[in-house]
Design a protein around this motif. Sequence first.
Motif, PDB file in Angstrom:
ATOM      1  N   ARG A   1      -5.886  41.843  10.186  1.00  0.00           N
ATOM      2  CA  ARG A   1      -7.033  42.617  10.663  1.00  0.00           C
ATOM      3  C   ARG A   1      -6.586  43.680  11.742  1.00  0.00           C
ATOM      4  N   LEU A   2      -5.643  43.466  12.437  1.00  0.00           N
ATOM      5  CA  LEU A   2      -5.225  44.198  13.653  1.00  0.00           C
ATOM      6  C   LEU A   2      -3.749  44.947  13.403  1.00  0.00           C
ATOM      7  N   ILE A   3      -3.565  45.076  12.156  1.00  0.00           N
ATOM      8  CA  ILE A   3      -2.178  45.770  11.734  1.00  0.00           C
ATOM      9  C   ILE A   3      -2.548  47.239  12.128  1.00  0.00           C
ATOM     10  N   SER A   4      -3.745  48.023  12.034  1.00  0.00           N
ATOM     11  CA  SER A   4      -3.770  49.278  12.244  1.00  0.00           C
ATOM     12  C   SER A   4      -3.254  49.551  13.745  1.00  0.00           C
ATOM     13  N   SER A   5      -3.486  48.858  14.500  1.00  0.00           N
ATOM     14  CA  SER A   5      -2.987  49.256  15.869  1.00  0.00           C
ATOM     15  C   SER A   5      -1.595  48.846  16.181  1.00  0.00           C
ATOM     16  N   TYR A   6      -0.859  48.450  15.252  1.00  0.00           N
ATOM     17  CA  TYR A   6       0.664  48.340  15.366  1.00  0.00           C
ATOM     18  C   TYR A   6       1.319  48.898  14.239  1.00  0.00           C
ATOM     19  N   ALA A   7       0.725  50.004  13.381  1.00  0.00           N
ATOM     20  CA  ALA A   7       1.059  50.414  12.262  1.00  0.00           C
ATOM     21  C   ALA A   7       2.630  50.927  12.064  1.00  0.00           C
ATOM     22  N   GLU A   8       3.022  51.733  13.407  1.00  0.00           N
ATOM     23  CA  GLU A   8       4.231  52.321  13.762  1.00  0.00           C
ATOM     24  C   GLU A   8       5.383  51.238  14.520  1.00  0.00           C
ATOM     25  N   GLN A   9       4.952  50.133  14.772  1.00  0.00           N
ATOM     26  CA  GLN A   9       5.771  49.136  15.377  1.00  0.00           C
ATOM     27  C   GLN A   9       6.605  48.567  14.284  1.00  0.00           C
ATOM     28  N   SER A  10       7.688  47.839  14.612  1.00  0.00           N
ATOM     29  CA  SER A  10       8.402  46.766  13.850  1.00  0.00           C
ATOM     30  C   SER A  10       7.415  45.628  13.698  1.00  0.00           C
ATOM     31  N   CYS A  11       6.871  45.029  12.378  1.00  0.00           N
ATOM     32  CA  CYS A  11       6.064  44.077  12.561  1.00  0.00           C
ATOM     33  C   CYS A  11       6.445  42.968  11.418  1.00  0.00           C
ATOM     34  N   VAL A  12       5.974  41.992  11.772  1.00  0.00           N
ATOM     35  CA  VAL A  12       5.586  40.782  10.508  1.00  0.00           C
ATOM     36  C   VAL A  12       4.218  40.916  10.610  1.00  0.00           C
TER      37      VAL A  12
END
Length: 282
Positions: free
Chosen positions: A17-28
């Motif tokens: 639910r919070l992925i939009s704030s980290y869309a351009e970061q390397s993420c799991v």
Amino acid sequence: MQEDMSLARPWYNVPVRLISSYAEQSCVLRGHTVTELIEGMPHINSQKLIGLELAGFDHDLADFVPIPDGVPVEIVAGLQDEPAKLYDLAQLTASRPVRVRLNCIPGFVSGLSIAASLDMAVALEIPLSGTAGAEELVAGLELALYRRSLTQPIDFYHGLLHTCYHQTPVDLFDIQEENPATSRYITDTGLETVSSRLAWILTERQVKPQDLFAYRDEQIEKYAPACFECEHGPVCRGYFKWHDPTADCSAFHSLFDVILDAAEQLAEDVRHAQDDVDSASH
């Protein structure tokens, strides 16, 4: 996930639910259901997606079909999860890397054994308190070192073996993905911390992620200075006592000794093998 720990900037473990704030970061990308993860994937740059983290073992294999082949999946065990449920997900390894995260608490060896038999990597999470007893920890280590059919790493065991064998400056915080320079965890409420394991204690003590190691060293110096003189200090770095100086880490000392011996034996075997190759070539 550990294979990406070498990234120059930290990667983030983020709830869907919070992925939009980290869309351009390397993420799991983290979720409770496969459907939730699939719905969240379009909201992140696909080149930045390290993998998916899924809570619990009770999932339908068919639900994974829309996930592109090769996308790693980590399955995090809950306290009530039955290890035998992993058999239902065995076919996942045919299309992607799969890692199972288990709490290192009494009974964990059963889940470890099943995951290893299914060619799934394993990450053992060491609780802040109430860890498994010495006998179980040794049983897990014996499986990691001596099961001939093993195809995937079991950490923290293999991470420590790799560190000792190659004599690299890597410690338990790196192996357990709790180095704030390489990984961050975003809680369901949006708080940025180091890991799910440490979230509450860092919040309670008002320690920012980037200040973890400075705080750790300060606590060790004040309350557990013997850690600085411990022979295992370079790989432990006060991992067990920085938050609780009364913690008993004796079982892990025994493990460290066995792993160090195994690394030395492996190095000797490799030297002998190389000598044999060199002799045969002359």
